[in-house]
Enzyme design. Structure first.
Site, PDB file in Angstrom:
ATOM      1  N   LYS A   1       0.886  -1.181   0.000  1.00 48.68           N
ATOM      2  CA  LYS A   1       0.000   0.000   0.000  1.00 48.68           C
ATOM      3  C   LYS A   1       0.913   1.218   0.000  1.00 48.68           C
ATOM      4  O   LYS A   1       1.383   1.666   1.038  1.00 48.68           O
ATOM      5  CB  LYS A   1      -0.871  -0.036   1.250  1.00 48.68           C
ATOM      6  CG  LYS A   1      -2.149   0.790   1.213  1.00 48.68           C
ATOM      7  CD  LYS A   1      -2.001   2.217   0.816  1.00 48.68           C
ATOM      8  CE  LYS A   1      -1.860   3.211   1.929  1.00 48.68           C
ATOM      9  NZ  LYS A   1      -1.630   4.581   1.391  1.00 48.68           N
TER      10      LYS A   1
ATOM     11  N   GLU B   1       8.876   2.360  11.463  1.00 44.72           N
ATOM     12  CA  GLU B   1       9.947   3.333  11.212  1.00 44.72           C
ATOM     13  C   GLU B   1       9.266   4.688  11.108  1.00 44.72           C
ATOM     14  O   GLU B   1       8.480   4.910  10.188  1.00 44.72           O
ATOM     15  CB  GLU B   1      10.688   3.017   9.901  1.00 44.72           C
ATOM     16  CG  GLU B   1      11.455   1.728   9.907  1.00 44.72           C
ATOM     17  CD  GLU B   1      12.645   1.740  10.845  1.00 44.72           C
ATOM     18  OE1 GLU B   1      13.103   2.827  11.246  1.00 44.72           O
ATOM     19  OE2 GLU B   1      13.107   0.640  11.202  1.00 44.72           O
TER      20      GLU B   1
ATOM     21  N   CYS C   1      13.287  11.452   6.671  1.00 43.30           N
ATOM     22  CA  CYS C   1      13.205  11.116   8.096  1.00 43.30           C
ATOM     23  C   CYS C   1      14.526  11.435   8.772  1.00 43.30           C
ATOM     24  O   CYS C   1      14.569  11.714   9.959  1.00 43.30           O
ATOM     25  CB  CYS C   1      12.855   9.656   8.261  1.00 43.30           C
ATOM     26  SG  CYS C   1      13.883   8.582   7.270  1.00 43.30           S
TER      27      CYS C   1
ATOM     28  N   GLU D   1       8.931  17.604  14.687  1.00 41.63           N
ATOM     29  CA  GLU D   1       9.314  17.308  13.301  1.00 41.63           C
ATOM     30  C   GLU D   1       8.509  18.198  12.365  1.00 41.63           C
ATOM     31  O   GLU D   1       7.282  18.178  12.394  1.00 41.63           O
ATOM     32  CB  GLU D   1       9.042  15.831  12.964  1.00 41.63           C
ATOM     33  CG  GLU D   1       9.548  15.485  11.576  1.00 41.63           C
ATOM     34  CD  GLU D   1       9.263  14.031  11.166  1.00 41.63           C
ATOM     35  OE1 GLU D   1       8.121  13.579  11.319  1.00 41.63           O
ATOM     36  OE2 GLU D   1      10.204  13.377  10.674  1.00 41.63           O
TER      37      GLU D   1
HETATM   38  P1  NAD Z   1       2.131   9.313   6.882  1.00 44.53           P
HETATM   39  O1  NAD Z   1       2.188   8.781   8.275  1.00 44.53           O
HETATM   40  O2  NAD Z   1       1.161  10.413   6.595  1.00 44.53           O
HETATM   41  O3  NAD Z   1       1.770   8.151   5.857  1.00 44.53           O
HETATM   42  C1  NAD Z   1       2.549   6.985   5.727  1.00 44.53           C
HETATM   43  C2  NAD Z   1       1.696   5.883   5.138  1.00 44.53           C
HETATM   44  O4  NAD Z   1       0.698   5.510   6.088  1.00 44.53           O
HETATM   45  C3  NAD Z   1       0.950   6.275   3.868  1.00 44.53           C
HETATM   46  O5  NAD Z   1       0.953   5.197   2.967  1.00 44.53           O
HETATM   47  C4  NAD Z   1      -0.462   6.530   4.379  1.00 44.53           C
HETATM   48  O6  NAD Z   1      -1.453   6.345   3.392  1.00 44.53           O
HETATM   49  C5  NAD Z   1      -0.572   5.482   5.465  1.00 44.53           C
HETATM   50  N1  NAD Z   1      -1.606   5.722   6.486  1.00 44.53           N
HETATM   51  C6  NAD Z   1      -2.166   6.914   6.850  1.00 44.53           C
HETATM   52  N2  NAD Z   1      -3.080   6.705   7.829  1.00 44.53           N
HETATM   53  C7  NAD Z   1      -3.103   5.378   8.083  1.00 44.53           C
HETATM   54  C8  NAD Z   1      -3.834   4.557   8.989  1.00 44.53           C
HETATM   55  N3  NAD Z   1      -4.748   5.065   9.828  1.00 44.53           N
HETATM   56  N4  NAD Z   1      -3.591   3.229   8.997  1.00 44.53           N
HETATM   57  C9  NAD Z   1      -2.659   2.695   8.180  1.00 44.53           C
HETATM   58  N5  NAD Z   1      -1.946   3.425   7.284  1.00 44.53           N
HETATM   59  C10 NAD Z   1      -2.165   4.749   7.246  1.00 44.53           C
HETATM   60  O7  NAD Z   1       3.628   9.748   6.500  1.00 44.53           O
HETATM   61  P2  NAD Z   1       4.135  10.509   5.193  1.00 44.53           P
HETATM   62  O8  NAD Z   1       3.685  11.936   5.265  1.00 44.53           O
HETATM   63  O9  NAD Z   1       3.842   9.741   3.954  1.00 44.53           O
HETATM   64  O10 NAD Z   1       5.722  10.442   5.435  1.00 44.53           O
HETATM   65  C11 NAD Z   1       6.397  11.339   6.252  1.00 44.53           C
HETATM   66  C12 NAD Z   1       6.715  10.734   7.610  1.00 44.53           C
HETATM   67  O11 NAD Z   1       7.380   9.501   7.447  1.00 44.53           O
HETATM   68  C13 NAD Z   1       7.658  11.595   8.427  1.00 44.53           C
HETATM   69  O12 NAD Z   1       7.238  11.610   9.768  1.00 44.53           O
HETATM   70  C14 NAD Z   1       9.000  10.871   8.292  1.00 44.53           C
HETATM   71  O13 NAD Z   1       9.918  11.103   9.333  1.00 44.53           O
HETATM   72  C15 NAD Z   1       8.553   9.454   8.250  1.00 44.53           C
HETATM   73  N6  NAD Z   1       9.562   8.596   7.636  1.00 44.53           N
HETATM   74  C16 NAD Z   1      10.284   7.770   8.443  1.00 44.53           C
HETATM   75  C17 NAD Z   1      11.289   6.963   7.908  1.00 44.53           C
HETATM   76  C18 NAD Z   1      12.082   6.045   8.772  1.00 44.53           C
HETATM   77  O14 NAD Z   1      12.678   5.117   8.250  1.00 44.53           O
HETATM   78  N7  NAD Z   1      12.121   6.246  10.082  1.00 44.53           N
HETATM   79  C19 NAD Z   1      11.527   7.005   6.529  1.00 44.53           C
HETATM   80  C20 NAD Z   1      10.778   7.865   5.733  1.00 44.53           C
HETATM   81  C21 NAD Z   1       9.789   8.651   6.299  1.00 44.53           C
END
Ligand code: NAD
Length: 494
Positions: A174, A249, A283, A384
């Site tokens: 997804k 993550e 991230c 963040e």
């Molecule tokens: P997000 O949390 O908005 O979304 C991530 C994913 O989760 C998307 O596919 C989204 O559709 C899905 N999602 C949203 N609500 C959900 C729910 N209720 N249940 C299940 N899935 C759901 O994050 P984003 O804006 O796409 O990415 C940015 C964030 O990701 C930042 O906080 C960044 O630090 C983090 N990030 C972390 C790492 C790491 O390895 N630690 C790597 C990349 C990004």
């Protein structure tokens, strides 16, 4: 306009509702990349049923043969690197040099996985009883639900999917709704490389519906999530209730520390790349710069001059240093922190506005922004922002720098610039992060090393390297007693 489909049960199919969403280019929102399925729980249910059929075949395929498929995936990604980088920049915005790096990370992950197929070691262990053999091996688990963010449209799905597949699992991907095109091409590549069709399923759609359906589905025993700590908390609660195996993550608030004895020119290149590369949407992005008092003013002046000279634009144009933010809401969030900085007494050194100018009118651009006078514990130090905003914190010495670095709820990466070997080794021990770089920026992970963070950045698992193979497999222990008698452990031998 192209209409894209899900890949479920071995076919490219429309969503059960017939509804779609538009995916736009963040550098020019008038440019629609395509229409993508707005899937529902019914689509996820079909994908899960099919994935278990795929698992039945794939889990019995020898691991070296599974590795051969992943080697071909690496070859195909290498052949399509330029095409993939261009389409990724169009839907995600980061400049081409960065999307090429994103594809390369996928290639590296594929080749690493291919070799791991011949190295999924177990242990043979001496038994405490005579004529008894004891050993372990790594066993596939089942269907893995993979939920990925927008900022590494190819690399992060590959970090999850390739080890999951190599271990013999079936995968349901997804992808983030902002970058569905890249995920679609990744699935095409997996199929072209010879992956049996039901082993991979791609379900597009919103997190609250498709993501939640995967997390809550009783027949998806493994969930791997990368995204914000807020969403990860929801995913964690749901998986905890259902006793799922879960890798999280999540967010970061990473700092680069510059001590008085640092090579300032080197530290300058590091912070520019760490803070403004990927428009701060990594991230591991450098969102705090912790500078020792003796070089603070000089270093800030050097930084200000270079940050002002960064060129914003469409990432596909030569010469672009910084692309747009991913969408309008993200830009509003970043903008709101300019007010937060002012309220909390920080000084805006440069930036702080939506970027204007020819070619920027229709994208979600924001000027590289630097605040000085930020104090430990303030919101700019703690939260963040996920955009091109750098908060500079002045400290007296290395001890204070380490305390400020550690004084946040996140713990992904940290960076230290110094020429003092003793301080560098102390930092490696004392900085509370999953990754510490010495004389290099907070970003720059390599695919063959474990990747992840401590505290609220993660839940103890790692992506990448050898460690991720433990997450995607179960340890099975086998005892073979060839003594011909009942031997009771802990009793008959003592
Ligand atoms: P997000 O949390 O908005 O979304 C991530 C994913 O989760 C998307 O596919 C989204 O559709 C899905 N999602 C949203 N609500 C959900 C729910 N209720 N249940 C299940 N899935 C759901 O994050 P984003 O804006 O796409 O990415 C940015 C964030 O990701 C930042 O906080 C960044 O630090 C983090 N990030 C972390 C790492 C790491 O390895 N630690 C790597 C990349 C990004």
């Amino acid at each position: 306009m192209t209409t894209f489909r899900n890949f479920i049960a071995g076919e490219w199919v429309a969503p059960s509702t017939g509804e779609y969403f538009d995916n736009v280019n963040p550098a020019d929102a008038r440019d629609v990349v395509g229409r993508f399925p707005k899937s529902t729980r019914a689509d996820v249910d079909r994908a899960v049923e099919s994935a278990w059929r795929g698992f039945a075949v794939w889990s019995r395929t020898p691991a070296p043969a599974r590795g051969d498929v992943l080697r071909r995936v690496g070859d195909l990604l290498a052949a399509r690197k330029e095409e993939l980088a261009a389409l990724m920049t169009r839907e995600m915005g980061k400049p081409l040099q960065e999307t090429r790096g994103d594809v390369q990370e996928g290639i590296d992950t594929a080749y690493y996985a291919a070799t791991e197929g011949r190295r999924l070691f177990g242990h043979v262990v001496p038994s405490e009883l005579r004529n008894k053999w004891a050993m372990t091996y790594r066993r596939p688990i089942g269907v893995c639900g993979l939920i990925t963010p927008f900022n590494f449209p190819l690399a992060i799905p590959t970090w999850k999917a390739f080890p999951a597949l190599l271990c013999g699992n079936a995968v349901i991907l997804k992808p983030a709704e902002d970058v569905p095109h890249t995920a679609t091409v990744l699935v095409e590549v997996l199929l072209e490389a010879g992956l049996p069709p039901e082993v991979i399923q791609l379900v597009h759609g919103m997190g609250e519906t498709v993501g939640a359906a995967l997390v809550e589905h009783p027949r998806v025993p493994v969930v791997s999530f990368t995204g914000s700590t807020e969403t990860g908390s929801i995913v964690g609660q749901e998986c905890g209730r259902r006793h799922k195996r879960l890798s999280l993550e999540m967010g970061g608030k990473n700092a680069q520390i510059v001590l008085d004895d640092a090579d300032l020119d080197l530290a300058l290149e590091g912070v520019l790349w760490g803070a403004f590369g990927t428009t701060g949407q990594r991230c591991t992005a450098t969102s705090r710069l912790i500078v020792q008092a003796g070089v603070h003013d000089r270093f800030v002046a050097m930084l200000e001059a270079r940050a002002k000279a960064l060129r914003l634009g469409d990432g596909r144009q030569a010469g672009t240093d910084v692309g747009p933010l991913i969408h309008a809401a993200s830009r509003e969030k970043v903008e709101s922190y300019v007010g937060v900085g002012a309220e909390q007494g920080a000084e805006l050194v440069t930036g702080g506005r939506r970027a204007e100018g020819a070619g920027l009118e229709h994208g979600f651009f924001f000027e590289p922004t630097i605040f000085t006078g930020v104090t430990g514990g303030s919101r700019l130090d703690q939260e963040e922002i996920f955009g091109p905003v750098l908060s500079v914190i002045r400290v007296a010495d290395a001890d204070e720098a380490f305390r400020v670095n550690n004084g946040v709820k996140y713990g992904l990466s940290s960076s230290l610039y110094t020429r003092d070997l003793n301080v560098a080794f102390r930092a490696m021990q004392e900085l509370d992060n999953g990754i510490t770089y010495v004389n290099a920026p907070t970003i720059g992970a390599e695919a063959h090393l474990p990747f992840g963070g401590v505290k609220e950045t993660g839940n103890g698992h790692r992506e990448g390297g050898w460690e991720v193979y433990e997450f995607y497999s179960e340890t099975k222990v086998c005892y073979v007693d060839y003594s011909g008698t009942l031997q009771r452990a802990q009793i008959d031998n003592y």
